[in-house]
Design a protein around this motif. Structure first.
Motif, PDB file in Angstrom:
ATOM      1  N   ASP A 139       2.117   7.463  40.328  1.00 35.92           N
ATOM      2  CA  ASP A 139       3.537   7.285  40.057  1.00 35.92           C
ATOM      3  C   ASP A 139       3.992   7.741  38.679  1.00 35.92           C
ATOM      4  O   ASP A 139       5.166   8.027  38.484  1.00 35.92           O
ATOM      5  N   THR A 140       3.093   7.800  37.717  1.00 37.09           N
ATOM      6  CA  THR A 140       3.527   8.112  36.353  1.00 37.09           C
ATOM      7  C   THR A 140       2.674   9.221  35.746  1.00 37.09           C
ATOM      8  O   THR A 140       1.522   9.426  36.146  1.00 37.09           O
ATOM      9  N   PRO A 141       3.206   9.915  34.754  1.00 41.76           N
ATOM     10  CA  PRO A 141       2.405  10.909  34.048  1.00 41.76           C
ATOM     11  C   PRO A 141       1.175  10.276  33.386  1.00 41.76           C
ATOM     12  O   PRO A 141       0.124  10.910  33.301  1.00 41.76           O
ATOM     13  N   ALA A 142       1.300   9.034  32.936  1.00 40.28           N
ATOM     14  CA  ALA A 142       0.153   8.353  32.310  1.00 40.28           C
ATOM     15  C   ALA A 142      -0.970   8.153  33.328  1.00 40.28           C
ATOM     16  O   ALA A 142      -2.149   8.369  33.010  1.00 40.28           O
ATOM     17  N   ASP A 143      -0.620   7.746  34.554  1.00 40.11           N
ATOM     18  CA  ASP A 143      -1.630   7.589  35.609  1.00 40.11           C
ATOM     19  C   ASP A 143      -2.296   8.931  35.922  1.00 40.11           C
ATOM     20  O   ASP A 143      -3.508   9.010  36.084  1.00 40.11           O
ATOM     21  N   LEU A 144      -1.487   9.986  35.991  1.00 38.69           N
ATOM     22  CA  LEU A 144      -2.037  11.320  36.234  1.00 38.69           C
ATOM     23  C   LEU A 144      -2.977  11.716  35.102  1.00 38.69           C
ATOM     24  O   LEU A 144      -4.076  12.223  35.348  1.00 38.69           O
ATOM     25  N   GLY A 145      -2.568  11.464  33.869  1.00 28.92           N
ATOM     26  CA  GLY A 145      -3.397  11.801  32.715  1.00 28.92           C
ATOM     27  C   GLY A 145      -4.742  11.095  32.730  1.00 28.92           C
ATOM     28  O   GLY A 145      -5.779  11.691  32.420  1.00 28.92           O
ATOM     29  N   ARG A 146      -4.747   9.809  33.113  1.00 32.28           N
ATOM     30  CA  ARG A 146      -6.016   9.065  33.197  1.00 32.28           C
ATOM     31  C   ARG A 146      -6.937   9.659  34.265  1.00 32.28           C
ATOM     32  O   ARG A 146      -8.143   9.808  34.038  1.00 32.28           O
ATOM     33  N   LEU A 147      -6.379  10.016  35.428  1.00 27.19           N
ATOM     34  CA  LEU A 147      -7.205  10.621  36.483  1.00 27.19           C
ATOM     35  C   LEU A 147      -7.764  11.966  36.045  1.00 27.19           C
ATOM     36  O   LEU A 147      -8.937  12.272  36.276  1.00 27.19           O
ATOM     37  N   VAL A 148      -6.918  12.795  35.434  1.00 25.64           N
ATOM     38  CA  VAL A 148      -7.367  14.117  34.979  1.00 25.64           C
ATOM     39  C   VAL A 148      -8.445  13.974  33.915  1.00 25.64           C
ATOM     40  O   VAL A 148      -9.478  14.664  33.962  1.00 25.64           O
ATOM     41  N   LYS A 149      -8.259  13.063  32.980  1.00 32.10           N
ATOM     42  CA  LYS A 149      -9.247  12.855  31.917  1.00 32.10           C
ATOM     43  C   LYS A 149     -10.591  12.408  32.495  1.00 32.10           C
ATOM     44  O   LYS A 149     -11.651  12.930  32.123  1.00 32.10           O
ATOM     45  N   ALA A 150     -10.555  11.469  33.429  1.00 33.48           N
ATOM     46  CA  ALA A 150     -11.792  10.988  34.055  1.00 33.48           C
ATOM     47  C   ALA A 150     -12.461  12.099  34.861  1.00 33.48           C
ATOM     48  O   ALA A 150     -13.686  12.259  34.823  1.00 33.48           O
ATOM     49  N   ALA A 151     -11.678  12.872  35.584  1.00 32.95           N
ATOM     50  CA  ALA A 151     -12.252  13.954  36.393  1.00 32.95           C
ATOM     51  C   ALA A 151     -12.865  15.039  35.510  1.00 32.95           C
ATOM     52  O   ALA A 151     -13.933  15.572  35.828  1.00 32.95           O
TER      53      ALA A 151
END
Length: 121
Positions: free
Chosen positions: A31-43
């Motif tokens: 839902d948020t850019p922050a959530d996307l950023g966390r997923l991208v960083k972990a991946a």
């Protein structure tokens, strides 16, 4: 009627046994850019991840209008239902509702000066 932007991300691993879920592909909607950023960083930290494409997805939130600005109802079937169209744009696009009974046209969201809205085709 308003729009909300969410992000769809697909994470691909080189082999299923290296992924946390035991699969080669995991798809998520955040839902948020922050959530996307966390997923991208972990991946990106996982050496076995080979791809992680993501894209914005726009969704309508709320009720569509029930009548045109001149008061013609959109209820009642094909004779009164508005003509729906989509205007591609760099912002994600615009929903266009045209009244069948008068020249009223609604564009949502409103085309702003930084939009490059154009007719496809």
């Amino acid at each position: 009627m308003e729009w909300r932007t969410r992000w769809h991300i697909t994470i691909r691993w080189d082999r299923a046994d290296n992924s946390p879920a035991g699969v080669t592909v995991v798809e998520r909607v955040v839902d948020t850019p922050a959530d996307l950023g966390r997923l991208v960083k972990a991946a990106r930290a996982d050496l076995h991840v080979i791809a992680l494409p993501y894209r914005p997805v726009r969704e309508l939130v709320g009720e569509e209008p029930s009548a045109c600005l001149n008061g013609h109802s959109y209820a009642g079937g094909s004779a009164t239902r508005p003509v729906r169209d989509w205007l591609p744009c760099c912002c994600g696009g615009h929903l266009v509702l045209r009244c069948r009974l008068c020249p009223d046209v609604r564009v949502d969201p409103v085309v702003s000066p930084d939009c490059d809205a154009r007719r496809s085709g």
